[in-house]
Design a protein around this motif. Structure first.
Motif, mmCIF file in Angstrom:
data_model
loop_
_atom_site.group_PDB
_atom_site.id
_atom_site.type_symbol
_atom_site.label_atom_id
_atom_site.label_comp_id
_atom_site.label_asym_id
_atom_site.label_seq_id
_atom_site.Cartn_x
_atom_site.Cartn_y
_atom_site.Cartn_z
ATOM 1 N N HIS A 75 30.774 2.612 -8.845
ATOM 2 C CA HIS A 75 28.965 2.392 -8.662
ATOM 3 C C HIS A 75 28.389 2.098 -7.420
ATOM 4 O O HIS A 75 28.128 1.716 -6.731
ATOM 5 C CB HIS A 75 28.359 1.405 -10.143
ATOM 6 N N TYR A 96 27.141 18.974 -12.568
ATOM 7 C CA TYR A 96 26.555 17.842 -12.564
ATOM 8 C C TYR A 96 26.037 18.402 -11.396
ATOM 9 O O TYR A 96 24.730 18.599 -11.705
ATOM 10 C CB TYR A 96 27.270 16.680 -12.996
ATOM 11 N N ARG A 102 35.024 8.110 -20.567
ATOM 12 C CA ARG A 102 33.732 8.728 -20.432
ATOM 13 C C ARG A 102 32.284 7.396 -21.640
ATOM 14 O O ARG A 102 32.713 6.868 -22.552
ATOM 15 C CB ARG A 102 33.225 9.546 -21.203
ATOM 16 N N SER A 113 33.300 18.839 -14.300
ATOM 17 C CA SER A 113 32.430 17.873 -14.817
ATOM 18 C C SER A 113 31.599 17.719 -13.825
ATOM 19 O O SER A 113 30.249 17.468 -13.557
ATOM 20 C CB SER A 113 32.700 16.405 -15.437
ATOM 21 N N SER A 124 26.421 12.132 -8.786
ATOM 22 C CA SER A 124 24.521 11.537 -9.120
ATOM 23 C C SER A 124 24.644 10.930 -7.955
ATOM 24 O O SER A 124 23.090 10.547 -7.205
ATOM 25 C CB SER A 124 24.916 11.314 -10.125
ATOM 26 N N SER A 144 29.105 10.635 -18.626
ATOM 27 C CA SER A 144 29.433 10.568 -17.637
ATOM 28 C C SER A 144 30.362 9.511 -17.290
ATOM 29 O O SER A 144 31.148 9.044 -18.309
ATOM 30 C CB SER A 144 28.397 9.319 -16.460
ATOM 31 N N THR A 145 31.258 10.218 -16.012
ATOM 32 C CA THR A 145 32.666 8.861 -15.763
ATOM 33 C C THR A 145 32.399 8.249 -14.257
ATOM 34 O O THR A 145 31.791 8.633 -13.691
ATOM 35 C CB THR A 145 34.094 10.504 -15.382
ATOM 36 N N ASN A 171 27.121 9.170 -23.018
ATOM 37 C CA ASN A 171 26.462 10.516 -22.310
ATOM 38 C C ASN A 171 27.059 11.296 -21.642
ATOM 39 O O ASN A 171 26.605 12.209 -21.069
ATOM 40 C CB ASN A 171 24.945 9.406 -21.247
ATOM 41 N N THR A 206 31.702 11.164 -11.293
ATOM 42 C CA THR A 206 30.454 12.113 -11.808
ATOM 43 C C THR A 206 29.253 10.840 -11.342
ATOM 44 O O THR A 206 27.677 11.370 -11.240
ATOM 45 C CB THR A 206 29.674 12.758 -13.642
ATOM 46 N N ASP A 207 29.631 9.520 -12.004
ATOM 47 C CA ASP A 207 28.401 8.279 -11.011
ATOM 48 C C ASP A 207 28.403 8.660 -9.717
ATOM 49 O O ASP A 207 27.056 8.584 -9.794
ATOM 50 C CB ASP A 207 28.936 7.282 -11.876
#
Length: 231
Positions: free
Chosen positions: A117, A189, A137, A185, A150, A142-143, A140, A146-147
């Motif tokens: 992140h 997203y 995960r 995933s 995003s 998210s992995t 919610n 996916t974070d």
């Protein structure tokens, strides 16, 4: 005469016992007020067999357990903070001590999620090399991948908030994908993100995935489908 003599003897034996019991009770009350391991240690050294010794011993054990629990939580928080801050040395020390790689914080984020992140590529590599679950995960769904995606879909906010340049973003995505991250995933997203943007009006540039990242995800998705086909 003998009765009186026996009474004196009994009184002489009983008086020190009564005084000792009263003193033990007073000292135990003091130990309870202080409620520390040291206070109970001192009491037990002085009164190893008093009527209060068992209670003092049990409370001492409980305090030691609580101290160990606090120390453990502090170490866990230090590890997660190090992962989020990109502190490779602290992360490696934690791993060397046998600490849990996939430890989670109160927000249900693993160390890998925190490092990814914030764009800490070296920490991400260290964690993956030591067996971090790349597809762990949150509640919610998210992995780590996916974070990142995003934020990639909103490059302006990502660049301002996290200081992660696009090149580093691409490298992070590639490392996670190569480690077996769930690409489907991430693509789902992106589709949801774009659909929301379309429903709210014209697709804006801020919500378009960088082309390099898109190609990595699509290529990995194709390879995954090819592996799944019967020969």
């Amino acid at each position: 005469m003998w009765t009186r003599y026996i009474g004196y003897v009994a009184a002489g034996l009983l008086f020190p016992c009564l005084v000792g019991c009263a003193t033990a009770k007073s000292d135990f009350a003091r130990a309870r007020r202080l409620d520390s391991v040291q206070a109970y240690d001192q009491f037990l050294q002085r009164y190893p067999t008093s009527e209060f010794s068992r209670t003092a011993s049990e409370r001492r054990k409980e305090l030691l357990r609580l101290q160990a629990e606090r120390a453990r939580k502090q170490k866990e928080e230090a590890y997660l903070t190090a992962a989020e801050a990109g502190d490779t040395r602290e992360v490696q020390d934690w791993i060397a001590r046998g600490g849990s790689i996939d430890l989670r914080n109160k927000a249900d984020e693993t160390a890998l999620m925190l490092a990814a992140h914030r764009g800490h590529l070296e920490v991400v590599k260290i964690l993956l090399d030591h067996g971090a679950d790349v597809n762990a995960r949150q509640q919610n769904g998210s992995t780590a991948l996916t974070d990142i995606v995003s934020h990639a879909c909103s490059m302006a906010s990502m660049l301002m908030g996290y200081g992660m340049e696009e090149q580093r973003l691409v490298l992070l995505v590639r490392v996670l994908v190569d480690a077996g991250a769930d690409v489907q995933s991430a693509l789902q997203y992106v589709d949801r993100k774009l659909q929301i943007s379309i429903n709210n009006g014209p697709v804006q540039e801020d919500f378009i995935l960088p082309e390099d990242v898109r190609q990595i995800l699509l290529s990995a998705s194709v390879r995954a489908r090819e592996r799944g086909k019967p020969r």
